[in-house]
Design an enzyme around this catalytic site. Structure first.
Site, PDB file in Angstrom:
ATOM      1  N   GLY A 182       0.834  -1.186   0.000  1.00 36.16           N
ATOM      2  CA  GLY A 182       0.000   0.000   0.000  1.00 36.16           C
ATOM      3  C   GLY A 182       0.872   1.239   0.000  1.00 36.16           C
ATOM      4  O   GLY A 182       1.200   1.800  -1.049  1.00 36.16           O
ATOM      5  N   SER A 183       1.315   1.639   1.185  1.00 37.02           N
ATOM      6  CA  SER A 183       2.206   2.799   1.279  1.00 37.02           C
ATOM      7  C   SER A 183       3.559   2.532   0.617  1.00 37.02           C
ATOM      8  O   SER A 183       4.180   3.452   0.087  1.00 37.02           O
ATOM      9  CB  SER A 183       2.407   3.178   2.750  1.00 37.02           C
ATOM     10  OG  SER A 183       1.181   3.592   3.334  1.00 37.02           O
ATOM     11  N   ARG A 190      -3.396  14.221  -3.628  1.00 40.60           N
ATOM     12  CA  ARG A 190      -3.478  14.580  -2.207  1.00 40.60           C
ATOM     13  C   ARG A 190      -4.195  15.905  -2.011  1.00 40.60           C
ATOM     14  O   ARG A 190      -4.911  16.092  -1.024  1.00 40.60           O
ATOM     15  CB  ARG A 190      -2.066  14.623  -1.617  1.00 40.60           C
ATOM     16  CG  ARG A 190      -1.496  13.234  -1.380  1.00 40.60           C
ATOM     17  CD  ARG A 190      -0.007  13.225  -1.123  1.00 40.60           C
ATOM     18  NE  ARG A 190       0.437  11.844  -0.907  1.00 40.60           N
ATOM     19  CZ  ARG A 190       1.698  11.439  -0.949  1.00 40.60           C
ATOM     20  NH1 ARG A 190       2.664  12.320  -1.201  1.00 40.60           N
ATOM     21  NH2 ARG A 190       1.999  10.177  -0.744  1.00 40.60           N
ATOM     22  N   ARG A 217     -32.103  24.088  18.624  1.00 43.07           N
ATOM     23  CA  ARG A 217     -32.294  23.222  19.786  1.00 43.07           C
ATOM     24  C   ARG A 217     -32.241  24.065  21.063  1.00 43.07           C
ATOM     25  O   ARG A 217     -31.262  24.793  21.293  1.00 43.07           O
ATOM     26  CB  ARG A 217     -31.204  22.152  19.818  1.00 43.07           C
ATOM     27  CG  ARG A 217     -31.156  21.310  21.079  1.00 43.07           C
ATOM     28  CD  ARG A 217     -32.321  20.371  21.193  1.00 43.07           C
ATOM     29  NE  ARG A 217     -32.084  19.363  22.218  1.00 43.07           N
ATOM     30  CZ  ARG A 217     -33.010  18.509  22.628  1.00 43.07           C
ATOM     31  NH1 ARG A 217     -34.220  18.541  22.092  1.00 43.07           N
ATOM     32  NH2 ARG A 217     -32.724  17.618  23.559  1.00 43.07           N
ATOM     33  N   GLN A 244     -21.083  15.393  18.667  1.00 44.20           N
ATOM     34  CA  GLN A 244     -21.220  15.804  20.070  1.00 44.20           C
ATOM     35  C   GLN A 244     -22.206  16.957  20.223  1.00 44.20           C
ATOM     36  O   GLN A 244     -23.013  16.982  21.152  1.00 44.20           O
ATOM     37  CB  GLN A 244     -19.848  16.216  20.614  1.00 44.20           C
ATOM     38  CG  GLN A 244     -19.809  16.422  22.124  1.00 44.20           C
ATOM     39  CD  GLN A 244     -19.889  15.111  22.887  1.00 44.20           C
ATOM     40  OE1 GLN A 244     -19.651  14.035  22.321  1.00 44.20           O
ATOM     41  NE2 GLN A 244     -20.241  15.183  24.153  1.00 44.20           N
ATOM     42  N   GLU A 272      -4.731   7.883  -0.421  1.00 48.14           N
ATOM     43  CA  GLU A 272      -3.680   8.721  -1.035  1.00 48.14           C
ATOM     44  C   GLU A 272      -2.480   8.886  -0.112  1.00 48.14           C
ATOM     45  O   GLU A 272      -1.843   9.930  -0.067  1.00 48.14           O
ATOM     46  CB  GLU A 272      -4.231  10.105  -1.419  1.00 48.14           C
ATOM     47  CG  GLU A 272      -5.442  10.088  -2.309  1.00 48.14           C
ATOM     48  CD  GLU A 272      -5.134   9.657  -3.736  1.00 48.14           C
ATOM     49  OE1 GLU A 272      -3.990   9.277  -4.008  1.00 48.14           O
ATOM     50  OE2 GLU A 272      -6.057   9.700  -4.560  1.00 48.14           O
TER      51      GLU A 272
END
Length: 387
Positions: free
Chosen positions: A139-140, A250, A275, A343, A370
């Site tokens: 991969g990398s 990237r 709210r 949150q 990427e």
């Protein structure tokens, strides 16, 4: 939940044409993307028709030469289009980024004859591309790829497996990095493989935490005989081609990340303003308003960073370090911002009635694709210390 359209980002754009392009993109996002994103994600449904619509609008070819059907827009503009698309639906924004990445090799390193023959079709909007670099064991460490192409007369016979391929099984062409020579980066070449190439097959799509409507699958080459004329660049130039494409890719991921982060912030601000607790909107509580302020500041900083890198690219100056910085910062930012958005919404943020949980699930992959963010730090460190 269907949220009301957020106030558009106030953008500095170089031309009136660019402003009209961004307005068109926003209209398409509101009409074609947002109404169906959550349902298609839940159903693992690939929106191929959306990409055709974007192609008809000229959005699949923005950074490339008008001579071949491109939009000839600077990266500064193209990336802001990606941001707007990703704010509406990351699977589409990232899909456009991957398509652009898959065209890069031919557009940049192909011969005039190759570009004239294939690039107009790739940029027409009717075709969708995929970029084949990663493998199950590399991969990398892309220089360790094993998919091999042996020259037999006027054809390369290709055998091997590519992994984590966006649009795998759906793409019309595959820009594929293969080994034609010795081990290491000097033995890698680039082939432009048609999607209907005999000997090409695909595994079932991966079952992913997010971006479920964007198919990611292994691509198998089993004696695929690819004509030698489909070699892009010279033999052994593939690793150079891959690195050049990844710097631009990237920046695409950075813009996608800021789009998702902006969507999460817009949702959090809208919710906090409506709210009520203890008799007033929760946005009036200092602890929550400070959280929103930090989210907004991080987004603005990320946007400025990716645009600065894009302007270096547009000016023909080196931008590899800045691209790695933008990818690193923007994707870490979207992870923080989407977590905070959940949150802010409290229990509702954890339900599928609101898109906050989807934004959070989508954000994680952007820290991986990427080049992981650990790899980005490695790239930046090498730039700083190589003298």
């Amino acid at each position: 939940m269907t949220t009301s359209p957020a106030k558009p980002v106030d953008r500095q754009l170089p031309t009136e044409e660019a402003r009209e392009l961004l307005n068109l993109t926003r209209e398409l996002v509101q009409r074609e993307l947002k109404p169906r994103a959550s349902q298609d994600e839940a159903a693992d449904r690939f929106p191929r028709d959306v990409f055709r619509t974007l192609g008809e609008a000229g959005i699949l070819s923005l950074p490339y030469d008008e001579k071949y059907g491109g939009g000839e827009q600077p990266y500064e503009v193209y990336l802001q289009v990606l941001e707007e698309l990703s704010a509406g639906w990351l699977a589409v924004g990232l899909g456009v980024s991957v398509h652009t990445l898959s065209c890069h090799a031919l557009a940049t390193f192909g011969t005039e004859e190759q570009r004239a023959a294939w690039l107009p079709g790739m940029l027409s909007g009717e075709q969708l591309g995929a970029y084949c670099l990663s493998e199950p064991q590399s991969g990398s460490d892309a220089a360790a790829l094993r998919t091999r192409a042996e020259l037999d007369g006027d054809e390369y016979v290709v055998n091997g497996t590519k992994a984590w391929i966006t649009h795998g099984g759906q793409a019309d062409f595959y820009s594929s990095l293969v080994r034609t020579g010795v081990d290491g980066p000097k033995g890698i070449s680039c082939l432009l493989v048609p999607g209907d190439q005999p000997g090409l097959s695909f595994a079932a799509p991966e079952h992913k935490m997010g971006m479920r409507s964007s198919p990611t699958a292994q691509v198998h080459f089993d004696g695929a005989r690819v004509p030698r004329e489909r070699l892009v660049g010279e033999e052994g130039q593939g690793f150079q081609i891959a690195l050049a494409a990844l710097d631009s890719g990237r920046l695409g991921i950075a813009a996608c990340a800021i789009g998702v982060a902006q969507a999460a912030l817009d949702l959090a601000v809208e919710y906090a303003g409506t709210r009520k607790q203890f008799g007033r909107p929760i946005a009036e509580f200092q602890g929550l308003s400070f959280m929103l302020a930090d989210m907004a500041t991080q987004i603005e900083a990320g946007r400025a960073l990716y645009l600065s890198a894009a302007r270096l690219r547009d000016a023909g100056r080196p931008f590899s370090k800045q691209a790695a910085m933008a990818k690193l910062f923007c994707t870490d930012t979207v992870m923080r911002v989407t977590t905070d958005a959940v949150q802010v919404l409290g229990g509702y943020g954890y339900t599928q009635d609101f898109p906050a949980e989807r934004f959070m699930r989508e954000a994680k992959v952007l820290q991986i694709v990427e080049g992981t963010n650990q790899i980005q730090r490695l790239v930046i460190g090498r730039h700083l210390t190589r003298g």
